[in-house]
Design an enzyme around this catalytic site. Structure first.
Site, short mmCIF file in Angstrom:
data_model
loop_
_atom_site.label_atom_id
_atom_site.label_comp_id
_atom_site.label_asym_id
_atom_site.label_seq_id
_atom_site.Cartn_x
_atom_site.Cartn_y
_atom_site.Cartn_z
N LYS A 106 -6.62 -4.80 -3.44
CA LYS A 106 -7.26 -5.54 -2.35
C LYS A 106 -8.28 -4.64 -1.64
CE LYS A 106 -3.54 -4.55 0.98
NZ LYS A 106 -4.24 -3.62 1.84
N ASP A 152 0.79 -1.25 0.00
CA ASP A 152 0.00 0.00 0.00
C ASP A 152 0.82 1.29 0.00
OD1 ASP A 152 -1.90 -1.96 0.15
OD2 ASP A 152 -2.81 -1.30 2.01
N CYS A 189 -2.35 -2.81 7.64
CA CYS A 189 -2.26 -3.74 6.51
C CYS A 189 -1.00 -4.61 6.55
CB CYS A 189 -2.34 -2.98 5.20
SG CYS A 189 -3.97 -2.25 4.97
N1 TIU Z 1 -2.70 0.12 4.24
C1 TIU Z 1 -3.25 0.32 5.44
O1 TIU Z 1 -2.62 0.12 6.48
N2 TIU Z 1 -4.54 0.81 5.47
C2 TIU Z 1 -5.04 1.59 6.46
O2 TIU Z 1 -6.20 1.98 6.45
N3 TIU Z 1 -4.17 1.94 7.44
C3 TIU Z 1 -4.36 2.82 8.43
O3 TIU Z 1 -3.50 2.89 9.31
N4 TIU Z 1 -5.44 3.60 8.44
#
Ligand code: TIU
Length: 227
Positions: free
Chosen positions: A129, A24, A162
Site C-alpha cells: 500500500k 506494516d 497506519c
Molecule cells: N505504518 C505506519 O504507521 N507508517 C508510518 O509512517 N508510521 C509512522 O508512525 N511514521
C-alpha cells in the site's frame, strides 16, 4: 458464536467471517536503519507487540482463519509517491534513497520486507500500500468481500498512523473492528493510549479493543468454534 470481553462491550467473534490483519510489520518500521529511524523515531518503542502478533498469527493459523499482511511501500520509479509525502518533514534519508536496508520504503528492498517473527506464510494475503489507509489503492475491500469477511482483528504499527487510519476506513466500509491493545505499538506511547481510548469512546465509535490473552484463550479452547 462466542462473545469475548472487550471495550466498550462484548465483541462477537464470528469464526466464519473474521480475519486477522497485521499492519506494516516491516523492517523499515521495526528495525534500525529504516524509514522510521530516518524520521527520527526510536524503533524500540514498537517492538513489544512483535511476540504478541506472532502468538495471534499462530492461533489464527491453527484454526485456518485468514491472515492479511500489509506493507507500506512505493514502486521503484516512485510513480505512486505523492510529492507531499516525499518532501514531508526533514528526514535523514528520503523515500527512494539508499539506506542501510536498501532504498527506503521501495517495494522489493530488504527494508520493506516483513520482520522474520511476523512474516506471512506463502498462502496468506499480502497487500502493498502506498498510503496509511490499507484500502487506498489496494484490493483489500475486494478481498474481504470475496471471502465474506465481516470483522477484523487489527494489529500492527503504528497505532495512531497506519493502524488507526485503517481501522477508521474499515469501520466506514461496514467492518466490525477490534484493535488488540498489546498487539499494536507507536513510537509515542501517549498516542497509542489516546488512540485506544478514542476508538472505543462514544459506544465504540470506531470499534472495540481487547487484550490479546482474551483472544488467545478463546482460540486455545477447542469448544470455542460454534459455541
Ligand atoms: N505504518 C505506519 O504507521 N507508517 C508510518 O509512517 N508510521 C509512522 O508512525 N511514521
Amino acid at each position: 458464536m462466542p462473545f469475548i470481553d472487550a471495550k466498550p462491550y462484548k465483541f462477537q467473534f464470528d469464526f466464519d467471517h473474521v480475519a486477522l490483519i497485521c499492519i506494516d510489520m516491516q523492517r523499515d518500521f521495526c528495525e534500525l536503519g529504516g524509514f522510521a529511524e530516518a524520521l527520527g523515531n526510536n524503533v524500540a518503542n514498537v517492538q513489544p507487540c512483535i511476540p504478541v502478533i506472532a502468538k495471534l498469527q499462530a492461533a489464527f493459523r491453527k484454526w485456518r482463519l485468514p491472515i492479511i499482511h500489509t506493507k507500506e511501500c512505493h514502486k521503484p520509479d516512485l510513480s505512486d509517491l505523492p510529492a507531499a509525502k516525499l518532501h514531508r518533514g526533514n528526514p535523514k534519508i528520503r523515500i527512494g534513497e539508499f539506506g542501510p536496508m536498501g532504498r527506503i520504503l521501495i517495494d522489493g528492498e530488504p527494508g520493506v520486507e516483513f520482520i522474520a517473527e511476523n512474516a506471512p506464510r506463502e498462502w496468506e494475503h499480502v497487500i502493498s500500500k502506498p498510503g496509511k489507509d490499507s484500502f487506498y489503492r489496494t484490493d483489500l475491500d475486494e478481498y474481504l468481500m470475496r471471502r465474506k469477511i465481516a470483522s477484523l482483528v487489527i494489529t500492527g504499527v503504528t497505532t495512531e498512523v497506519c493502524v488507526q487510519t485503517t481501522m477508521r476506513c474499515a469501520n466506514d466500509r461496514g467492518y466490525d473492528c477490534i484493535l488488540v491493545e498489546d498487539g499494536t505499538d507507536s513510537f509515542f506511547p501517549e498516542f497509542k493510549e489516546s488512540t485506544l481510548k478514542a476508538v472505543v469512546a462514544q459506544g465504540g465509535i470506531v470499534g472495540w479493543t481487547c487484550k490479546s490473552d482474551i483472544l488467545l484463550d478463546m482460540l486455545a479452547d477447542e469448544k470455542s468454534y460454534g459455541a
